[in-house]
Design a protein around this motif. Structure first.
Motif, PDB file in Angstrom:
ATOM      1  N   GLY A   1       0.820  -1.212   0.000  1.00  0.00           N
ATOM      2  CA  GLY A   1       0.000   0.000   0.000  1.00  0.00           C
ATOM      3  C   GLY A   1       0.845   1.249   0.000  1.00  0.00           C
ATOM      4  N   ILE A   2       1.856   1.284   0.871  1.00  0.00           N
ATOM      5  CA  ILE A   2       2.698   2.469   0.965  1.00  0.00           C
ATOM      6  C   ILE A   2       3.527   2.643  -0.304  1.00  0.00           C
ATOM      7  CG2 ILE A   2       4.664   3.484   2.168  1.00  0.00           C
ATOM      8  CD1 ILE A   2       3.555   2.513   4.762  1.00  0.00           C
ATOM      9  N   LYS A   3       4.015   1.544  -0.852  1.00  0.00           N
ATOM     10  CA  LYS A   3       4.836   1.655  -2.076  1.00  0.00           C
ATOM     11  C   LYS A   3       4.021   2.191  -3.235  1.00  0.00           C
ATOM     12  CE  LYS A   3       7.054  -2.458  -2.031  1.00  0.00           C
ATOM     13  NZ  LYS A   3       8.135  -3.441  -2.211  1.00  0.00           N
ATOM     14  N   GLN A   4       2.720   1.966  -3.142  1.00  0.00           N
ATOM     15  CA  GLN A   4       1.853   2.424  -4.229  1.00  0.00           C
ATOM     16  C   GLN A   4       1.383   3.857  -4.012  1.00  0.00           C
ATOM     17  OE1 GLN A   4      -1.654   0.021  -4.563  1.00  0.00           O
ATOM     18  NE2 GLN A   4      -1.150  -0.506  -6.658  1.00  0.00           N
ATOM     19  N   ARG A   5       1.009   4.177  -2.761  1.00  0.00           N
ATOM     20  CA  ARG A   5       0.315   5.443  -2.540  1.00  0.00           C
ATOM     21  C   ARG A   5       1.160   6.530  -1.868  1.00  0.00           C
ATOM     22  NH1 ARG A   5      -5.934   4.226  -1.413  1.00  0.00           N
ATOM     23  NH2 ARG A   5      -5.639   2.136  -0.588  1.00  0.00           N
ATOM     24  N   HIS A   6       2.182   6.138  -1.102  1.00  0.00           N
ATOM     25  CA  HIS A   6       3.098   7.113  -0.495  1.00  0.00           C
ATOM     26  C   HIS A   6       4.517   6.555  -0.605  1.00  0.00           C
ATOM     27  CE1 HIS A   6      -0.623   8.350   1.707  1.00  0.00           C
ATOM     28  NE2 HIS A   6      -0.072   9.546   1.694  1.00  0.00           N
ATOM     29  N   PRO A   7       4.963   6.291  -1.829  1.00  0.00           N
ATOM     30  CA  PRO A   7       6.227   5.567  -2.010  1.00  0.00           C
ATOM     31  C   PRO A   7       7.427   6.219  -1.330  1.00  0.00           C
ATOM     32  CG  PRO A   7       5.294   6.240  -4.137  1.00  0.00           C
ATOM     33  CD  PRO A   7       4.355   6.711  -3.092  1.00  0.00           C
ATOM     34  N   VAL A   8       7.407   7.539  -1.170  1.00  0.00           N
ATOM     35  CA  VAL A   8       8.568   8.193  -0.558  1.00  0.00           C
ATOM     36  C   VAL A   8       8.760   7.727   0.891  1.00  0.00           C
ATOM     37  CG1 VAL A   8       7.247  10.258   0.129  1.00  0.00           C
ATOM     38  CG2 VAL A   8       9.705  10.403  -0.178  1.00  0.00           C
ATOM     39  N   ILE A   9       7.660   7.310   1.552  1.00  0.00           N
ATOM     40  CA  ILE A   9       7.793   6.808   2.929  1.00  0.00           C
ATOM     41  C   ILE A   9       8.565   5.488   2.925  1.00  0.00           C
ATOM     42  CG2 ILE A   9       6.543   5.908   4.921  1.00  0.00           C
ATOM     43  CD1 ILE A   9       4.324   7.891   4.357  1.00  0.00           C
ATOM     44  N   ALA A  10       8.236   4.620   1.972  1.00  0.00           N
ATOM     45  CA  ALA A  10       8.955   3.346   1.858  1.00  0.00           C
ATOM     46  C   ALA A  10      10.413   3.592   1.494  1.00  0.00           C
ATOM     47  CB  ALA A  10       8.288   2.457   0.821  1.00  0.00           C
ATOM     48  N   GLN A  11      10.620   4.542   0.582  1.00  0.00           N
ATOM     49  CA  GLN A  11      11.976   4.861   0.147  1.00  0.00           C
ATOM     50  C   GLN A  11      12.825   5.371   1.318  1.00  0.00           C
ATOM     51  OE1 GLN A  11      12.295   8.324  -2.280  1.00  0.00           O
ATOM     52  NE2 GLN A  11      14.419   7.938  -2.778  1.00  0.00           N
ATOM     53  N   ALA A  12      12.228   6.197   2.159  1.00  0.00           N
ATOM     54  CA  ALA A  12      12.959   6.746   3.305  1.00  0.00           C
ATOM     55  C   ALA A  12      13.236   5.648   4.344  1.00  0.00           C
ATOM     56  CB  ALA A  12      12.166   7.887   3.945  1.00  0.00           C
ATOM     57  N   ALA A  13      12.218   4.838   4.641  1.00  0.00           N
ATOM     58  CA  ALA A  13      12.398   3.771   5.634  1.00  0.00           C
ATOM     59  C   ALA A  13      13.511   2.829   5.203  1.00  0.00           C
ATOM     60  CB  ALA A  13      11.089   3.010   5.841  1.00  0.00           C
ATOM     61  N   ALA A  14      13.592   2.567   3.890  1.00  0.00           N
ATOM     62  CA  ALA A  14      14.593   1.622   3.373  1.00  0.00           C
ATOM     63  C   ALA A  14      16.010   2.128   3.571  1.00  0.00           C
ATOM     64  CB  ALA A  14      14.346   1.370   1.887  1.00  0.00           C
ATOM     65  N   GLN A  15      16.153   3.432   3.835  1.00  0.00           N
ATOM     66  CA  GLN A  15      17.488   4.007   3.958  1.00  0.00           C
ATOM     67  C   GLN A  15      17.922   4.149   5.410  1.00  0.00           C
ATOM     68  OE1 GLN A  15      18.461   7.212   1.084  1.00  0.00           O
ATOM     69  NE2 GLN A  15      16.335   6.977   0.417  1.00  0.00           N
ATOM     70  N   LEU A  16      17.197   3.536   6.311  1.00  0.00           N
ATOM     71  CA  LEU A  16      17.518   3.648   7.728  1.00  0.00           C
ATOM     72  C   LEU A  16      18.216   2.377   8.194  1.00  0.00           C
ATOM     73  CD1 LEU A  16      15.071   5.009  10.381  1.00  0.00           C
ATOM     74  CD2 LEU A  16      16.603   3.135  10.898  1.00  0.00           C
ATOM     75  N   GLY A  17      19.413   2.529   8.765  1.00  0.00           N
ATOM     76  CA  GLY A  17      20.071   1.387   9.395  1.00  0.00           C
ATOM     77  C   GLY A  17      20.352   0.249   8.444  1.00  0.00           C
ATOM     78  N   SER A  18      19.893  -0.942   8.863  1.00  0.00           N
ATOM     79  CA  SER A  18      20.114  -2.133   8.062  1.00  0.00           C
ATOM     80  C   SER A  18      18.833  -2.961   8.169  1.00  0.00           C
ATOM     81  CB  SER A  18      21.287  -2.926   8.628  1.00  0.00           C
ATOM     82  OG  SER A  18      21.014  -3.265   9.976  1.00  0.00           O
ATOM     83  N   VAL A  19      18.770  -4.045   7.395  1.00  0.00           N
ATOM     84  CA  VAL A  19      17.585  -4.906   7.459  1.00  0.00           C
ATOM     85  C   VAL A  19      17.335  -5.368   8.890  1.00  0.00           C
ATOM     86  CG1 VAL A  19      16.577  -7.084   6.703  1.00  0.00           C
ATOM     87  CG2 VAL A  19      17.813  -5.676   5.077  1.00  0.00           C
ATOM     88  N   ALA A  20      18.400  -5.761   9.570  1.00  0.00           N
ATOM     89  CA  ALA A  20      18.251  -6.276  10.936  1.00  0.00           C
ATOM     90  C   ALA A  20      17.685  -5.205  11.874  1.00  0.00           C
ATOM     91  CB  ALA A  20      19.586  -6.790  11.464  1.00  0.00           C
ATOM     92  N   ILE A  21      18.145  -3.958  11.696  1.00  0.00           N
ATOM     93  CA  ILE A  21      17.608  -2.873  12.518  1.00  0.00           C
ATOM     94  C   ILE A  21      16.154  -2.614  12.151  1.00  0.00           C
ATOM     95  CG2 ILE A  21      17.750  -0.389  12.948  1.00  0.00           C
ATOM     96  CD1 ILE A  21      19.954  -1.735  14.374  1.00  0.00           C
ATOM     97  N   ARG A  22      15.864  -2.611  10.860  1.00  0.00           N
ATOM     98  CA  ARG A  22      14.514  -2.285  10.413  1.00  0.00           C
ATOM     99  C   ARG A  22      13.499  -3.371  10.779  1.00  0.00           C
ATOM    100  NH1 ARG A  22      17.552  -0.624   5.875  1.00  0.00           N
ATOM    101  NH2 ARG A  22      16.770  -2.186   4.410  1.00  0.00           N
ATOM    102  N   ASN A  23      13.968  -4.600  10.968  1.00  0.00           N
ATOM    103  CA  ASN A  23      13.053  -5.673  11.366  1.00  0.00           C
ATOM    104  C   ASN A  23      12.484  -5.451  12.756  1.00  0.00           C
ATOM    105  OD1 ASN A  23      12.879  -7.379   9.148  1.00  0.00           O
ATOM    106  ND2 ASN A  23      14.812  -8.406   9.632  1.00  0.00           N
ATOM    107  N   VAL A  24      13.178  -4.673  13.551  1.00  0.00           N
ATOM    108  CA  VAL A  24      12.820  -4.514  14.954  1.00  0.00           C
ATOM    109  C   VAL A  24      12.485  -3.058  15.294  1.00  0.00           C
ATOM    110  CG1 VAL A  24      13.958  -4.515  17.209  1.00  0.00           C
ATOM    111  CG2 VAL A  24      13.999  -6.551  15.820  1.00  0.00           C
TER     112      VAL A  24
END
Lengths: 157, 296
Positions: free
Chosen positions: B84-107
């Motif tokens: 949903g976010i990638k479709q309607r507010h993609p910049v939020i997904a883009q920003a979240a993807a640039q935080l930390g690492s996958v392991a950090i983002r999982n938690v």
């Protein structure tokens, strides 16, 4: 005051007493003698402490043990087969000389395992990006990336 | 690092605990910031209150008008991967993807990123540029605050004792509007931003409309670059104007010199990345610009 909790680690239920402030990496290493998981920076930056929780990579140095009951935890010790055979990723790391001092290796392999479980056919770019949370000071990453791509190939057959 | 660990099951229980242990209790969500703060003795709470058991705080929901509601406990990984976010507010997904690492983002959670209130928080500039508000639950009831006004100083927010951030509310993004978040950092995602720039804009016949620019890591809090917006908003786009806007953004920023970069360098990078972000936002026809700018 210590509390008795049950942690499911590598398919085994472990009952242990923990202090509320103990992290999962501390418990794994000091209470359960699973020293494959390393503590590098203790700040979630280096990835040496990476374990899988419900299949997802997590920095165990930032994860309170008290949160872990009810989760499936997989450490590097849990990767080999029941017959003692190495996981394809472990074999690939050896074959491709992706290990020097070995300190980053368990964390890297756990991250790689989760990566390949989610995306069995990654590009080199995707592998490199996915390893963003794991620091290696020895190898320069080239062999590591090769090993992961090779393991992905092997697992496709 | 010694504390008692509490796991309330409701917001009311949480509020009661925070009131009872007035000033000695800290909320833990993902813990990726908090454990560090405690371990380095930056804070010494006697009680750590884990809100992870409270149901319904991790939802990502759209209403019929396209307005987005993000529960405070939604992990950054869930924002990064949400269809949903990638479709309607993609910049939020883009920003979240640039935080930390996958392991950090999982938690790590969005609520934690906001409440830790680092001036460099990666999720914030784009949320500000989208006009987001936050919902706060407290002893006196619930209230809403515009995200732009949520931060008061590095590490400080408007949250009073006993208050809990529960939700981030994002207005619908018009379908012809585009958003970009660029993060300038040494190690790509895994390091803190030296400069973060978010741009949201609609381009209509060579003209910029509804332009919002927000900057991270270059002031005591994330800020809107209003002077920069005034240069470009409603005007016909040309290179000279983009450069002028970028200069205005640099002039509005109040960066410090720290271990990651000097103030001068940051100011210069605000100019560079504002230009890039504006150009990206203008050029984008469809989404998926997943760009960090690593130094190497």
């Amino acid at each position: 005051m210590k509390q008795l909790i049950t942690l499911r680690i590598n398919d085994i239920d472990e009952e242990i007493y923990v202090e509320p402030w103990w992290t999962l990496s501390y418990v794994l290493r000091e209470e359960l003698n699973l020293t494959g998981t390393k503590e590098g920076c203790l700040a979630g930056h280096c990835g040496a402490c990476t374990v899988l929780i419900d299949g997802k990579p997590v920095m165990s140095c930032l994860y309170l043990a008290m949160r872990a009951p009810g989760k499936e935890i997989l450490t590097i010790e849990g990767l080999k087969g029941d017959d003692g055979s190495l996981h394809p990723l472990q074999e690939a790391f050896i074959e491709h000389f992706a290990v020097q001092c070995g300190y980053c290796t368990p964390g890297l392999i756990m991250t790689a395992k989760a990566m390949l479980d989610e995306n069995p056919n990654p590009t080199e770019e995707e592998v490199r990006e996915g390893l963003n949370g794991n620091v290696c000071r020895c190898t320069g990453y080239t062999k590591i990336v090769e090993a992961i791509l090779a393991a992905a190939e092997k697992q496709k057959i | 690092m010694r504390f008692e660990y509490l796991q309330p099951l409701t917001l009311q229980e949480t509020a009661a605990l925070l009131a009872e242990y007035d000033g000695e209790a800290k909320i833990i969500a993902g813990g990726t910031d908090l454990i560090n703060l405690i371990r380095t003795k930056a804070i010494r709470p006697r009680y750590v209150v884990d809100i992870g058991r409270i149901p319904g705080l991790d939802q990502v929901k759209y209403d019929n008008d396209g307005a987005l509601s993000i529960g405070a406990l939604a992990t950054l990984r869930s924002l990064e991967t949400s269809k949903g976010i990638k479709q309607r507010h993609p910049v939020i997904a883009q920003a979240a993807a640039q935080l930390g690492s996958v392991a950090i983002r999982n938690v790590g959670t969005i609520g934690g990123n906001l409440c830790h209130a680092s001036p460099a928080a990666d999720t914030v500039p784009s949320l500000i540029a989208l006009g987001s508000t936050v919902k706060i639950h407290g002893p006196a009831g619930d209230r809403r605050v515009s995200l732009e006004e949520f931060f008061t100083a590095p590490g400080q927010t408007v949250l009073q004792r006993g208050e809990i951030l529960t939700e981030v509310c994002v207005p619908p993004m018009p379908s012809d509007s585009k958003g970009v978040y660029l993060k300038h950092a040494s190690r790509g995602a895994a390091d803190l931003a030296i400069v973060g720039v978010a741009v949201v804009a609609t381009v209509d016949g060579g003209c910029c409309r509804g332009l919002k620019i927000a900057l991270g890591a270059v002031a005591p809090t994330p800020i809107r670059a209003r002077d920069a917006e005034k240069v470009l908003d409603g005007k016909a786009i040309n290179d000279a104007l983009i450069e002028q806007a970028a200069q205005a953004a640099a002039d509005e920023s109040r960066p410090i010199t720290d271990v990651r970069a000097s103030a001068d360098y940051r100011r210069e990078m605000v100019k560079v990345f504002t230009q890039r972000a504006v150009r990206d936002a203008i050029a984008k026809k469809n989404e998926g610009c997943n760009e960090t700018s690593a130094l190497f």
